[in-house]
Scaffold this motif. Structure first.
Motif, mmCIF file in Angstrom:
data_model
loop_
_atom_site.group_PDB
_atom_site.id
_atom_site.type_symbol
_atom_site.label_atom_id
_atom_site.label_comp_id
_atom_site.label_asym_id
_atom_site.label_seq_id
_atom_site.Cartn_x
_atom_site.Cartn_y
_atom_site.Cartn_z
ATOM 1 N N LEU A 196 0.860 -1.184 0.000
ATOM 2 C CA LEU A 196 0.000 0.000 0.000
ATOM 3 C C LEU A 196 0.894 1.230 0.000
ATOM 4 C CD1 LEU A 196 -2.966 1.093 0.336
ATOM 5 C CD2 LEU A 196 -2.491 1.184 2.782
ATOM 6 N N VAL A 197 0.731 2.105 -0.986
ATOM 7 C CA VAL A 197 1.579 3.292 -1.130
ATOM 8 C C VAL A 197 0.817 4.510 -0.637
ATOM 9 C CG1 VAL A 197 2.799 4.769 -2.769
ATOM 10 C CG2 VAL A 197 2.815 2.289 -3.083
ATOM 11 N N MET A 198 1.301 5.143 0.456
ATOM 12 C CA MET A 198 0.620 6.324 0.984
ATOM 13 C C MET A 198 1.559 7.528 1.055
ATOM 14 S SD MET A 198 0.153 5.762 5.126
ATOM 15 C CE MET A 198 -0.415 7.446 5.297
ATOM 16 N N GLY A 199 2.542 7.563 0.154
ATOM 17 C CA GLY A 199 3.500 8.664 0.167
ATOM 18 C C GLY A 199 2.871 9.981 -0.233
ATOM 19 N N LEU A 200 3.621 11.048 -0.012
ATOM 20 C CA LEU A 200 3.183 12.395 -0.336
ATOM 21 C C LEU A 200 3.613 12.741 -1.757
ATOM 22 C CD1 LEU A 200 4.303 14.096 2.999
ATOM 23 C CD2 LEU A 200 2.020 13.262 2.431
ATOM 24 N N SER A 201 2.759 13.478 -2.475
ATOM 25 C CA SER A 201 3.046 13.771 -3.878
ATOM 26 C C SER A 201 2.532 15.151 -4.237
ATOM 27 C CB SER A 201 2.406 12.718 -4.783
ATOM 28 O OG SER A 201 2.440 13.137 -6.131
ATOM 29 N N ILE A 202 3.434 16.066 -4.578
ATOM 30 C CA ILE A 202 3.032 17.407 -4.986
ATOM 31 C C ILE A 202 2.321 17.384 -6.329
ATOM 32 C CG2 ILE A 202 5.188 18.001 -6.166
ATOM 33 C CD1 ILE A 202 3.167 20.330 -3.861
ATOM 34 N N GLU A 203 2.689 16.423 -7.204
ATOM 35 C CA GLU A 203 1.998 16.323 -8.491
ATOM 36 C C GLU A 203 0.544 15.929 -8.302
ATOM 37 O OE1 GLU A 203 6.279 14.920 -9.512
ATOM 38 O OE2 GLU A 203 4.927 14.876 -7.799
ATOM 39 N N ALA A 204 0.298 14.960 -7.417
ATOM 40 C CA ALA A 204 -1.073 14.536 -7.174
ATOM 41 C C ALA A 204 -1.877 15.687 -6.581
ATOM 42 C CB ALA A 204 -1.094 13.334 -6.233
ATOM 43 N N GLU A 205 -1.264 16.477 -5.735
ATOM 44 C CA GLU A 205 -1.952 17.635 -5.176
ATOM 45 C C GLU A 205 -2.326 18.622 -6.280
ATOM 46 O OE1 GLU A 205 -0.620 19.389 -1.373
ATOM 47 O OE2 GLU A 205 -0.318 21.192 -2.560
ATOM 48 N N ALA A 206 -1.395 18.860 -7.223
ATOM 49 C CA ALA A 206 -1.685 19.771 -8.328
ATOM 50 C C ALA A 206 -2.849 19.267 -9.170
ATOM 51 C CB ALA A 206 -0.435 19.953 -9.194
ATOM 52 N N GLN A 208 -5.354 17.513 -8.056
ATOM 53 C CA GLN A 208 -6.588 17.750 -7.321
ATOM 54 C C GLN A 208 -6.980 19.227 -7.372
ATOM 55 O OE1 GLN A 208 -6.657 16.677 -3.171
ATOM 56 N NE2 GLN A 208 -8.861 16.958 -3.018
ATOM 57 N N VAL A 209 -5.986 20.116 -7.344
ATOM 58 C CA VAL A 209 -6.288 21.538 -7.489
ATOM 59 C C VAL A 209 -6.955 21.791 -8.835
ATOM 60 C CG1 VAL A 209 -5.309 23.857 -7.670
ATOM 61 C CG2 VAL A 209 -4.449 22.287 -5.938
ATOM 62 N N ALA A 210 -6.471 21.133 -9.897
ATOM 63 C CA ALA A 210 -7.062 21.312 -11.219
ATOM 64 C C ALA A 210 -8.519 20.861 -11.238
ATOM 65 C CB ALA A 210 -6.256 20.541 -12.265
ATOM 66 N N ALA A 211 -8.798 19.721 -10.624
ATOM 67 C CA ALA A 211 -10.179 19.241 -10.572
ATOM 68 C C ALA A 211 -11.061 20.190 -9.769
ATOM 69 C CB ALA A 211 -10.212 17.837 -9.968
ATOM 70 N N TRP A 212 -10.526 20.709 -8.678
ATOM 71 C CA TRP A 212 -11.255 21.669 -7.846
ATOM 72 C C TRP A 212 -11.549 22.962 -8.626
ATOM 73 C CZ3 TRP A 212 -8.378 24.826 -3.581
ATOM 74 C CH2 TRP A 212 -9.270 25.672 -2.924
ATOM 75 N N ALA A 213 -10.516 23.515 -9.267
ATOM 76 C CA ALA A 213 -10.697 24.751 -10.024
ATOM 77 C C ALA A 213 -11.694 24.560 -11.161
ATOM 78 C CB ALA A 213 -9.353 25.230 -10.563
ATOM 79 N N ALA A 214 -11.646 23.391 -11.815
ATOM 80 C CA ALA A 214 -12.585 23.125 -12.909
ATOM 81 C C ALA A 214 -14.023 23.059 -12.408
ATOM 82 C CB ALA A 214 -12.205 21.822 -13.609
ATOM 83 N N ALA A 238 1.683 18.537 -13.956
ATOM 84 C CA ALA A 238 0.582 17.755 -13.383
ATOM 85 C C ALA A 238 -0.725 18.522 -13.470
ATOM 86 C CB ALA A 238 0.905 17.414 -11.923
ATOM 87 N N PHE A 239 -0.707 19.823 -13.169
ATOM 88 C CA PHE A 239 -1.932 20.623 -13.282
ATOM 89 C C PHE A 239 -2.418 20.639 -14.729
ATOM 90 C CE2 PHE A 239 -4.343 24.467 -14.063
ATOM 91 C CZ PHE A 239 -5.169 24.572 -12.946
ATOM 92 N N LYS A 240 -1.500 20.849 -15.653
ATOM 93 C CA LYS A 240 -1.875 20.897 -17.070
ATOM 94 C C LYS A 240 -2.512 19.587 -17.515
ATOM 95 C CE LYS A 240 0.069 21.539 -21.687
ATOM 96 N NZ LYS A 240 1.302 21.834 -22.478
ATOM 97 N N GLN A 241 -1.917 18.462 -17.127
ATOM 98 C CA GLN A 241 -2.448 17.155 -17.516
ATOM 99 C C GLN A 241 -3.887 16.984 -17.057
ATOM 100 O OE1 GLN A 241 -0.992 13.746 -15.292
ATOM 101 N NE2 GLN A 241 -0.841 12.545 -17.179
ATOM 102 N N GLU A 242 -4.151 17.316 -15.793
ATOM 103 C CA GLU A 242 -5.502 17.133 -15.274
ATOM 104 C C GLU A 242 -6.453 18.169 -15.844
ATOM 105 O OE1 GLU A 242 -8.742 15.608 -13.541
ATOM 106 O OE2 GLU A 242 -6.756 14.689 -13.702
ATOM 107 N N TRP A 243 -5.994 19.401 -16.044
ATOM 108 C CA TRP A 243 -6.875 20.442 -16.599
ATOM 109 C C TRP A 243 -7.337 20.052 -18.003
ATOM 110 C CZ3 TRP A 243 -9.244 24.321 -14.224
ATOM 111 C CH2 TRP A 243 -9.868 25.299 -15.003
#
Length: 436
Positions: A196-206, A208-214, A238-243
């Motif tokens: 189980l991988v529960m590490g921290l990731s700034i890309e994953a956070e970016a 989620q910000v993209a999904a939130w902003a959208a 990461a933000f660009k990919q999700e946006w």
């Protein structure tokens, strides 16, 4: 090294895991005043990332497009499915595998250990924790990990990205193992079923910000602003990919930063560009000081989103009215310090007269949640569960011979120079005395 950090990842001992430029030169109007920059924090010798909120399959791809909105209001009030302590007298053994002897990662590992043990002290009934000290070398980690698999019921660790990669590529994972980072090249091989991988990731956070902003600005175009450091480029990508996955239009602009100062002429050009063709919103892949300079230069008319890199931590400057209205994601540990479910855990020890960086605070919080997840995994073998953690809302499930971990972070914004939860709490009504 560890994967994906919210501070520059080109520092020694980084804790990191992976844009294009679209700069248009315009005739410069009047030069802009740039506010004096607060004293920079002490140099960072290792960096800690922020949480991963995306679930991945064994090939490293998201299980589904991100639809989870960031937690708003007071997410720690959400009922959590917490397993009771065992009543049969059974003792569960947890091994915590950390590079405490590492010259570069030792301080980070020690802080994570302190957070882990703080959570253990609150819920230790029926559990015993053994701290297993390792060095940096993969062979040492694998030897200690193999021994832990024989002696422990659950293994937590390792911490560095290279060590997690070595474990993931081995055939040693036979018992539940909670990795504290992401392996390299996670898209090339299927992870062991019990990892189980529960590490921290700034890309994953970016993302989620993209999904939130959208969700808040549907159909809007976005302009990504970055100062070009390696970590900022990863945040931007990461933000660009999700946006784009959300169906939005996007442009990028790289700004030049010298010793942390954004280039004044480029800020003038940016202001002219925004006046001529304003986007629907801005995403700042910047640090807090740079975001403050940006806001002074361009004003506050456009919605501005960012990651937890816009939160330098308590007592480290960069906050103020210039950032009011800026929205970002961060851990409840950082945003809801006075919430009862955060305050039940002691604050981490501070290094002498200095203060821990925000990244180190986040690592301490990760240690707290790592024990809580390990406890649930031990008490609920192969059963899904949710937790209100100090690093976010956590969900674990097991499907298709894979262990899936999801984290949803807390939405926050600056209001009157202070970072708080989003949306801001309504002011408390003040009772006026009766008219005389």
């Amino acid at each position: 090294m560890l994967s994906a950090c919210s501070t520059p990842c080109d520092a020694p001992g980084q804790l990191c895991a992976p844009i294009e430029s679209n700069t248009r030169a315009l005739p410069p109007p009047t030069p802009l005043p740039v506010p004096p920059k607060p004293q920079p924090p002490e140099p960072v010798t290792f960096a800690v990332a922020v949480p991963d909120i995306t679930a991945y399959d064994g090939n490293g791809a998201p299980l589904a497009p991100i639809t989870t909105k960031p937690a708003t209001g007071t997410p720690l009030d959400m009922p959590a499915a917490t397993a009771p302590a065992p009543a049969d007298g059974k003792v569960h053994h947890i091994g915590l595998l950390l590079p405490l002897r590492s010259a570069s990662l030792g301080p980070a590992a020690e802080l994570l250990r302190v957070g882990f043990m703080a959570a253990y002290e609150r819920d230790r009934s029926g559990f015993e924790v053994t701290v297993i000290d390792t060095g940096d070398g993969s062979s040492d980690v694998l030897n200690k990990f193999a021994q832990a698999q024989e002696e422990q019921d659950v293994v937590v660790g390792p911490l560095s990205r290279s060590a997690v990669t070595a474990v993931a590529n081995s055939d040693l994972v036979r018992k539940p193992t909670i990795a504290l980072n992401h392996p390299d090249n996670r898209g090339e091989a299927r992870l062991p079923a019990k990892l189980l991988v529960m590490g921290l990731s700034i890309e994953a956070e970016a993302r989620q910000v993209a999904a939130w902003a959208a969700s808040e600005q549907p159909g809007a175009s976005a302009l990504i602003l970055s100062a070009g450091s390696p970590s900022q480029r990863r945040i931007s990508a990461a933000f660009k990919q999700e946006w784009l996955r959300q169906g939005g239009k996007i442009e990028t602009m790289d700004l030049t930063a010298t010793n942390g100062y954004l280039n004044d002429a480029e800020l003038v050009q940016l202001r002219a560009r925004l006046a001529a063709t304003p986007p629907g919103l801005l995403f700042a892949a910047l640090d807090a000081d740079q975001a403050r300079q940006l806001r002074v230069a361009i004003g506050s008319d456009l919605p501005l989103y960012g990651t937890s890199s816009l939160n330098p931590g308590a007592g480290r400057g960069a906050s103020g009215p210039e950032l009011d209205g800026v929205r970002l994601l961060d851990l409840p540990w950082q945003v809801q310090r006075e919430h009862p479910q955060v305050m039940v855990y002691p604050q981490p020890p501070q290094p002498g007269d200095a203060r821990l960086t925000a990244d180190m605070e986040r690592l301490y919080a990760l240690g707290i949640d790592a024990f809580r997840v390990a406890r649930e995994v031990a008490l609920r073998p192969n059963a899904p569960f949710t937790l209100d953690g100090v690093t976010g809302r956590l969900a674990v499930r097991f499907e298709h011979d894979q262990s899936v971990f999801e984290r949803t972070e807390q939405a926050a914004s600056y209001q009157q120079g202070v970072l708080g939860t989003w949306p801001p709490a309504a002011p408390t009504p003040v009772a006026l005395p009766p008219a005389q």
